[in-house]
Design an enzyme around this catalytic site. Structure first.
Site, short mmCIF file in Angstrom:
data_model
loop_
_atom_site.label_atom_id
_atom_site.label_comp_id
_atom_site.label_asym_id
_atom_site.label_seq_id
_atom_site.Cartn_x
_atom_site.Cartn_y
_atom_site.Cartn_z
N GLY A 78 41.97 33.30 47.28
CA GLY A 78 42.07 32.23 48.26
C GLY A 78 42.72 30.97 47.71
N HIS A 275 33.20 39.12 41.96
CA HIS A 275 34.05 38.03 42.46
C HIS A 275 34.83 37.36 41.32
CE1 HIS A 275 34.56 36.29 46.50
NE2 HIS A 275 35.03 35.23 45.88
N GLY A 307 38.36 42.39 38.60
CA GLY A 307 37.80 41.50 37.58
C GLY A 307 38.18 41.91 36.17
#
Length: 385
Positions: A78, A275, A307
């Site tokens: 994002g 995440h 990740g």
């Protein structure tokens, strides 16, 4: 072209203001989860077989009914407009040129329709956050389906945002509020500052559009983008199915038990993810989970990992551990942040080249040749701290 992803990281550090680089690079709390993600690949060693016929080398993969050039996708990240103008459009086009899927974040800074226009032949996927106002998610899904996005990743590991000390130290948040510290930081990076002045700062335009607003940032859109639905549960996969006809993956799974629940509730696969180390500082590396999850869900269920991927060989290691492939997060962003379109292209080309070299040196012709016998995992104590 630089010789490694690490070189693109260094170049991105030089170009970006400190607050922007820290947003790209930083993990939650003390950064332990982020470091463990990277170290998990360092702890997996490869055991090649020799004297094999290696006249052909094929990295081709097939995820959920669509062929692609390698077991990789450009994963959802994002606020990419913080690093380069039209960042999501450039990343999607780069992924398409290299035959890889591109996954657009709900928190993207380009409209999903503009990303499709920039990459008309791309295999586009949608990553979905579900806010308290579920109508936003429903409209985003509707728009993505109309624009030809194929798969959906339901992100479930952000009921609240993790504590990110670097953002607090830098005073960075949305909407951006200038402080003397931020102004000094920006002025030391004139090339980046000029691009932002010309094109404007990053904005969560898809959330704003689905609120029925103009794509410019509003305080309401920025606030709602962080107000997640705390009542999202396993049975809500059925709600997703009512609004999405394509494959659905649950992103943010961190146990074998939850992978089984995703399978039981009708998901097509999972993304093992903490995440990128940005949520819970004590989270386990996703790669470490892959063998147990594969055993729990069987061979046919989709398992992707994200990740810590910094080398093409990391994708091969993930397959040896039981995954179907990896999502690329920070690596292509390093290239984008320092050189825009060219940097994103170069990083993807570099990772594909490294994966092909690794496959041949492992004594394999295709991805199907890779088995658990090719990998050995070192204990945590084997790496220096």
């Amino acid at each position: 072209m630089f010789p490694s992803v690490a070189d693109y990281r260094d170049a991105a550090f030089r170009r970006l203001p400190r607050f922007a680089f820290d947003y790209l690079e930083g993990g939650a709390e003390d950064g332990d989860a982020l470091r463990r993600n990277i170290d998990s690949y360092r702890r997996v060693l490869l055991q090649p077989r020799v004297l094999r016929d290696l006249t052909r080398c094929e990295l081709d993969a097939n995820w959920f009914g669509c062929a692609q050039a390698a077991p990789m996708a450009v994963g959802p990240t994002g606020l990419n407009g913080l690093f380069w103008h039209k960042a999501d459009e450039l990343l999607a086009a780069a992924a398409a040129r290299h035959g890889l899927p591109f996954i657009l974040s709900t928190a993207s800074t380009s409209l999903l329709e503009d990303v499709r226009a920039a990459a008309p032949t791309a295999d586009l996927w949608l990553q979905l956050y579900v806010q308290q106002e579920r109508g936003i998610a429903e409209d985003v899904m509707r728009r993505a389906a109309q624009a030809g996005y194929r798969c959906l990743l339901l992100t479930v590991d952000v009921p609240v945002h993790g504590k990110r000390d670097h953002d607090l130290r830098n005073g960075f948040r949305l909407p951006v509020r200038l402080s003397p510290k931020l102004v000094r930081d920006v002025l030391r990076h004139p090339a980046w500052a000029w691009q932002i002045l010309r094109h404007g700062g990053p904005q969560p335009v898809n959330i704003a559009r689905s609120l029925g607003q103009a794509p410019e940032l509003s305080r309401q859109a920025a606030t709602l983008s962080r107000a997640m639905d705390l009542n999202l549960q396993w049975q809500d996969i059925a709600w997703i199915r009512r609004h999405w006809n394509g494959p659905v993956l649950v992103k943010g799974v961190q146990t074998a038990e939850d992978a089984r629940l995703a399978q039981r509730h009708g998901a097509d696969g999972v993304v093992l993810s903490n995440h990128g180390g940005r949520q819970l500082g004590s989270a386990i590396p996703p790669l470490d989970l892959a063998p147990a999850v594969r055993q729990a869900v069987g061979k046919a269920f989709g398992i992707l990992v994200d990740g810590g991927v910094r080398r093409g060989a990391d994708a091969i290691k993930a397959l040896g551990c039981g995954a179907d492939g990896v999502l690329l997060g920070r690596a292509p962003l390093y290239g984008l942040a320092c050189q825009g379109r060219q940097g994103a292209d170069d990083v993807l080309a570099l990772l594909l080249e490294e994966a092909a070299i690794c496959l041949r040196l492992l004594g394999c012709n295709t991805l199907d040749d890779i088995t658990a016998e090719h990998v050995r995992q070192l204990p945590l104590s084997a790496l220096p701290h």
